[in-house]
Design a protein around this motif. Structure first.
Motif, PDB file in Angstrom:
ATOM      1  N   MET A 179      35.412 -90.842  58.006  1.00  0.00           N
ATOM      2  CA  MET A 179      35.905 -90.212  59.227  1.00  0.00           C
ATOM      3  C   MET A 179      37.336 -90.637  59.543  1.00  0.00           C
ATOM      4  SD  MET A 179      32.774 -90.337  61.976  1.00  0.00           S
ATOM      5  CE  MET A 179      33.599 -89.369  63.240  1.00  0.00           C
ATOM      6  N   LYS A 180      38.055 -89.711  60.159  1.00  0.00           N
ATOM      7  CA  LYS A 180      39.412 -90.013  60.630  1.00  0.00           C
ATOM      8  C   LYS A 180      39.408 -89.937  62.162  1.00  0.00           C
ATOM      9  CE  LYS A 180      41.430 -87.128  57.610  1.00  0.00           C
ATOM     10  NZ  LYS A 180      42.542 -86.416  56.926  1.00  0.00           N
ATOM     11  N   ILE A 181      39.905 -91.008  62.785  1.00  0.00           N
ATOM     12  CA  ILE A 181      39.869 -91.143  64.241  1.00  0.00           C
ATOM     13  C   ILE A 181      41.297 -91.217  64.777  1.00  0.00           C
ATOM     14  CG2 ILE A 181      38.967 -92.542  66.168  1.00  0.00           C
ATOM     15  CD1 ILE A 181      36.682 -91.651  64.360  1.00  0.00           C
ATOM     16  N   LEU A 182      41.510 -90.595  65.938  1.00  0.00           N
ATOM     17  CA  LEU A 182      42.790 -90.727  66.643  1.00  0.00           C
ATOM     18  C   LEU A 182      42.529 -91.421  67.977  1.00  0.00           C
ATOM     19  CD1 LEU A 182      45.837 -89.993  67.109  1.00  0.00           C
ATOM     20  CD2 LEU A 182      45.043 -87.807  68.038  1.00  0.00           C
ATOM     21  N   ILE A 183      43.238 -92.526  68.235  1.00  0.00           N
ATOM     22  CA  ILE A 183      43.120 -93.230  69.523  1.00  0.00           C
ATOM     23  C   ILE A 183      44.444 -93.073  70.257  1.00  0.00           C
ATOM     24  CG2 ILE A 183      42.848 -95.485  70.655  1.00  0.00           C
ATOM     25  CD1 ILE A 183      41.010 -96.296  68.319  1.00  0.00           C
ATOM     26  N   ILE A 184      44.371 -92.555  71.491  1.00  0.00           N
ATOM     27  CA  ILE A 184      45.591 -92.312  72.267  1.00  0.00           C
ATOM     28  C   ILE A 184      45.808 -93.449  73.262  1.00  0.00           C
ATOM     29  CG2 ILE A 184      46.663 -90.766  73.947  1.00  0.00           C
ATOM     30  CD1 ILE A 184      45.160 -88.473  72.485  1.00  0.00           C
ATOM     31  N   GLY A 185      47.012 -94.032  73.239  1.00  0.00           N
ATOM     32  CA  GLY A 185      47.356 -95.114  74.157  1.00  0.00           C
ATOM     33  C   GLY A 185      48.053 -96.255  73.440  1.00  0.00           C
ATOM     34  N   SER A 186      48.575 -97.206  74.235  1.00  0.00           N
ATOM     35  CA  SER A 186      49.413 -98.251  73.628  1.00  0.00           C
ATOM     36  C   SER A 186      49.113 -99.663  74.127  1.00  0.00           C
ATOM     37  CB  SER A 186      50.890 -97.943  73.916  1.00  0.00           C
ATOM     38  OG  SER A 186      51.100 -97.983  75.321  1.00  0.00           O
ATOM     39  N   GLY A 187      48.029 -99.844  74.889  1.00  0.00           N
ATOM     40  CA  GLY A 187      47.782-101.145  75.500  1.00  0.00           C
ATOM     41  C   GLY A 187      46.758-102.005  74.788  1.00  0.00           C
ATOM     42  N   GLY A 188      46.352-103.080  75.489  1.00  0.00           N
ATOM     43  CA  GLY A 188      45.316-103.967  74.964  1.00  0.00           C
ATOM     44  C   GLY A 188      43.980-103.259  74.840  1.00  0.00           C
ATOM     45  N   PHE A 208      49.000 -82.566  65.382  1.00  0.00           N
ATOM     46  CA  PHE A 208      48.719 -83.646  64.423  1.00  0.00           C
ATOM     47  C   PHE A 208      47.235 -83.669  64.060  1.00  0.00           C
ATOM     48  CE2 PHE A 208      47.320 -87.940  63.423  1.00  0.00           C
ATOM     49  CZ  PHE A 208      48.237 -88.348  62.458  1.00  0.00           C
ATOM     50  N   SER A 209      46.376 -83.531  65.072  1.00  0.00           N
ATOM     51  CA  SER A 209      44.922 -83.581  64.854  1.00  0.00           C
ATOM     52  C   SER A 209      44.454 -82.458  63.940  1.00  0.00           C
ATOM     53  CB  SER A 209      44.173 -83.488  66.187  1.00  0.00           C
ATOM     54  OG  SER A 209      44.499 -84.587  66.987  1.00  0.00           O
ATOM     55  N   LYS A 210      45.016 -81.276  64.157  1.00  0.00           N
ATOM     56  CA  LYS A 210      44.620 -80.131  63.317  1.00  0.00           C
ATOM     57  C   LYS A 210      45.118 -80.309  61.881  1.00  0.00           C
ATOM     58  CE  LYS A 210      44.592 -75.989  65.554  1.00  0.00           C
ATOM     59  NZ  LYS A 210      45.084 -74.943  66.485  1.00  0.00           N
ATOM     60  N   LYS A 211      46.381 -80.706  61.769  1.00  0.00           N
ATOM     61  CA  LYS A 211      46.996 -80.856  60.444  1.00  0.00           C
ATOM     62  C   LYS A 211      46.293 -81.932  59.618  1.00  0.00           C
ATOM     63  CE  LYS A 211      51.374 -81.901  58.162  1.00  0.00           C
ATOM     64  NZ  LYS A 211      52.685 -82.555  58.342  1.00  0.00           N
ATOM     65  N   ASN A 212      45.911 -83.043  60.287  1.00  0.00           N
ATOM     66  CA  ASN A 212      45.318 -84.183  59.574  1.00  0.00           C
ATOM     67  C   ASN A 212      43.794 -84.186  59.610  1.00  0.00           C
ATOM     68  OD1 ASN A 212      47.680 -86.160  58.752  1.00  0.00           O
ATOM     69  ND2 ASN A 212      48.198 -85.258  60.735  1.00  0.00           N
ATOM     70  N   GLN A 213      43.217 -83.099  60.106  1.00  0.00           N
ATOM     71  CA  GLN A 213      41.751 -82.948  60.171  1.00  0.00           C
ATOM     72  C   GLN A 213      41.065 -84.173  60.783  1.00  0.00           C
ATOM     73  OE1 GLN A 213      41.357 -81.933  55.938  1.00  0.00           O
ATOM     74  NE2 GLN A 213      40.787 -79.855  56.559  1.00  0.00           N
ATOM     75  N   ILE A 214      41.524 -84.506  61.998  1.00  0.00           N
ATOM     76  CA  ILE A 214      40.959 -85.642  62.735  1.00  0.00           C
ATOM     77  C   ILE A 214      39.532 -85.283  63.183  1.00  0.00           C
ATOM     78  CG2 ILE A 214      41.197 -87.051  64.837  1.00  0.00           C
ATOM     79  CD1 ILE A 214      43.345 -87.674  62.695  1.00  0.00           C
ATOM     80  N   ASP A 215      38.590 -86.179  62.934  1.00  0.00           N
ATOM     81  CA  ASP A 215      37.184 -85.920  63.277  1.00  0.00           C
ATOM     82  C   ASP A 215      36.880 -86.185  64.748  1.00  0.00           C
ATOM     83  OD1 ASP A 215      35.967 -85.322  60.587  1.00  0.00           O
ATOM     84  OD2 ASP A 215      36.929 -87.237  60.157  1.00  0.00           O
ATOM     85  N   LEU A 216      37.608 -87.160  65.330  1.00  0.00           N
ATOM     86  CA  LEU A 216      37.340 -87.512  66.729  1.00  0.00           C
ATOM     87  C   LEU A 216      38.593 -88.131  67.352  1.00  0.00           C
ATOM     88  CD1 LEU A 216      35.394 -88.138  69.181  1.00  0.00           C
ATOM     89  CD2 LEU A 216      34.942 -90.318  68.069  1.00  0.00           C
ATOM     90  N   THR A 217      38.913 -87.697  68.574  1.00  0.00           N
ATOM     91  CA  THR A 217      40.000 -88.304  69.344  1.00  0.00           C
ATOM     92  C   THR A 217      39.404 -89.060  70.523  1.00  0.00           C
ATOM     93  OG1 THR A 217      41.565 -86.582  68.710  1.00  0.00           O
ATOM     94  CG2 THR A 217      42.083 -87.823  70.701  1.00  0.00           C
ATOM     95  N   VAL A 218      39.854 -90.300  70.719  1.00  0.00           N
ATOM     96  CA  VAL A 218      39.403 -91.128  71.835  1.00  0.00           C
ATOM     97  C   VAL A 218      40.618 -91.377  72.734  1.00  0.00           C
ATOM     98  CG1 VAL A 218      38.395 -93.351  72.508  1.00  0.00           C
ATOM     99  CG2 VAL A 218      37.619 -92.222  70.404  1.00  0.00           C
ATOM    100  N   VAL A 219      40.498 -90.996  74.016  1.00  0.00           N
ATOM    101  CA  VAL A 219      41.634 -91.126  74.936  1.00  0.00           C
ATOM    102  C   VAL A 219      41.509 -92.441  75.704  1.00  0.00           C
ATOM    103  CG1 VAL A 219      42.969 -90.000  76.763  1.00  0.00           C
ATOM    104  CG2 VAL A 219      41.588 -88.612  75.193  1.00  0.00           C
ATOM    105  N   GLY A 220      42.531 -93.289  75.617  1.00  0.00           N
ATOM    106  CA  GLY A 220      42.521 -94.570  76.320  1.00  0.00           C
ATOM    107  C   GLY A 220      42.948 -94.451  77.775  1.00  0.00           C
TER     108      GLY A 220
END
Length: 417
Positions: free
Chosen positions: A1-10, A57-69
């Motif tokens: 699986m490929k995951i995208l996590i949005i955010g920049s913190g701890g 980016f998600s479409k191009k890289n076929q991301i399976d799941l995005t998690v928003v921080g």
């Protein structure tokens, strides 16, 4: 699986660390991530912030799941946009994100569905708010309606302070629109607790409780920050409190989510006040808290990705959350001067012998060296068989972490009345 996590913190570093433990995860992209996520197994930082660019980016890289921080993309409708393109994303749609995006909306929702909360009035005009505070019993709490980076809540001890706050929020517009509407509510005396939960819109599963320490100085003094440390579980959240919380906060909230037909598959975070008259809801957040996440995920036995997938499938009613029979203490190390002006660009040294886990927040990785970039630089989480042991371990281990101008509170886990 490929995951995208949005955010920049701890919080996002902790999410990347926990999700990477699932064997079916091949790659995690952190947008934009930080110096800590850059070092995690399977992770790569990508410098994209714009919602439409993230979608592409998600479409191009076929991301399976995005998690928003963080809350901001949620209140800008990122979930609705991704779903409209058939993409898997974890978080509430815009209708649910309003519970955090607007304090007025949230308080009206609580009132409508019988969620136990402090008495309040909301105002669109400074003149009527200024009139109202002449007859208030002090202290009172004044809240900016919109997102204000954790700085939109002020406890006012007297009328002069209340006037100053109303003028700053509504007339001087210090929050660039977020304080144009305000809520004025009664002050509740008690102990605060953070109860992060997950919901699929049909079931709300509360996580283990936590206690956040918001103020910059020992003894809970000085200005508020994004959070200087956390303990979990919160010693004040006993069975009786949880029962009260479930009846007076969770159940009516769930009724409201269903009645309003909110598309809510994500995190719902209850900021509560435990008083002599029972448990009251202070606020909703629609995402994981920071630094609560760092402590709570360190205690979670479950696979986080499996939990998120179960939520998205709408099957939380049969899911069992499991926790380590330990306590966690999380201490934030900040740049001296935060939450005001501080210097940055200092190298961070973390000894290899460290047993606790360091989650990076305000630091970048340059030429394999971590350097400070923010106010809250990192948080260190240590576990123990009880709270005292967890606290002792955390402060012992902090001696193995250093950077120039490093500052931290020495009393995380100490309860101040």
């Amino acid at each position: 699986m490929k995951i995208l996590i949005i955010g920049s913190g701890g919080r996002e570093h902790a999410l990347a660390w926990k999700i990477s433990q699932n064997p079916s995860v091949k790659k995690i992209y952190c947008a934009p991530g930080n110096g800590g996520s850059a070092l995690e197994d399977k992770c790569e930082n990508i410098n994209i912030l714009d919602i439409d660019e993230l979608l592409a980016f998600s479409k191009k890289n076929q991301i399976d799941l995005t998690v928003v921080g963080p809350e901001e993309p949620l209140t800008k409708g990122i979930v609705d946009k991704f779903k409209s393109q058939g993409l898997n994303i974890f978080g509430p749609a815009l209708s649910g994100a309003k519970l955090e995006g607007s304090k007025v909306y949230a308080k009206d929702f609580m009132k409508k569905y019988g969620v136990k909360t402090a008495a309040y009035e909301s105002f669109k005009e400074a003149s009527s708010a200024l009139q109202y505070i002449k007859n208030c019993e002090y202290p009172i709490v004044i809240k900016a309606d919109g997102l204000a980076a954790g700085k939109g809540v002020v406890i006012c001890d007297n009328q002069a302070m209340a006037e100053e706050t109303i003028n700053a929020f509504m007339l001087e517009d210090i929050f660039k629109g977020s304080g144009k509407d305000i809520v004025i509510e009664e002050f509740l005396q008690g102990v605060e607790a953070s109860i992060l939960s997950i919901t699929d819109g049909e079931t709300i599963l509360p996580f283990i409780s936590a206690k956040d320490h918001k103020q910059i100085l020992d003894g809970d003094k000085g200005p508020n920050t994004g959070g200087m440390g956390v303990i979990a579980p919160n010693p004040y959240v006993n069975e009786e409190v949880m029962k009260d919380f479930n009846i007076n906060v969770v159940e009516p909230t769930l009724r409201g989510l269903k009645a309003e037909n909110m598309d809510f598959k994500g995190i719902i975070f209850f900021g509560i006040m435990i008083t002599s008259k029972g448990t009251y809801l202070l606020e909703y957040n629609v995402r994981l808290g920071d630094p609560e996440t760092q402590a709570i995920l360190s205690l979670m036995k479950n696979d986080l990705l499996e939990l998120i997938e179960t939520c998205l499938e709408g099957n939380l009613s049969s899911y069992k959350l499991q926790w380590k029979s330990k306590s966690a203490c999380c201490v934030v190390a900040a740049s001296s001067g935060y939450p005001g002006i501080y210097e940055k660009g200092f190298p961070i040294n973390i000894e290899k012998s460290l047993k606790g886990k360091v989650f990076i927040a305000g630091a970048e990785l340059k030429n394999n060296v971590l350097k400070t970039t923010g106010g809250r630089v990192l948080s260190l989480v240590s576990l123990g068989d009880n709270l005292e042991e967890a606290k002792s371990n955390a402060y012992k281990e902090l001696k193995e972490v250093n950077f120039e101008n490093m500052y931290y509170r020495s009393d995380i886990g100490v309860m101040h009345s």
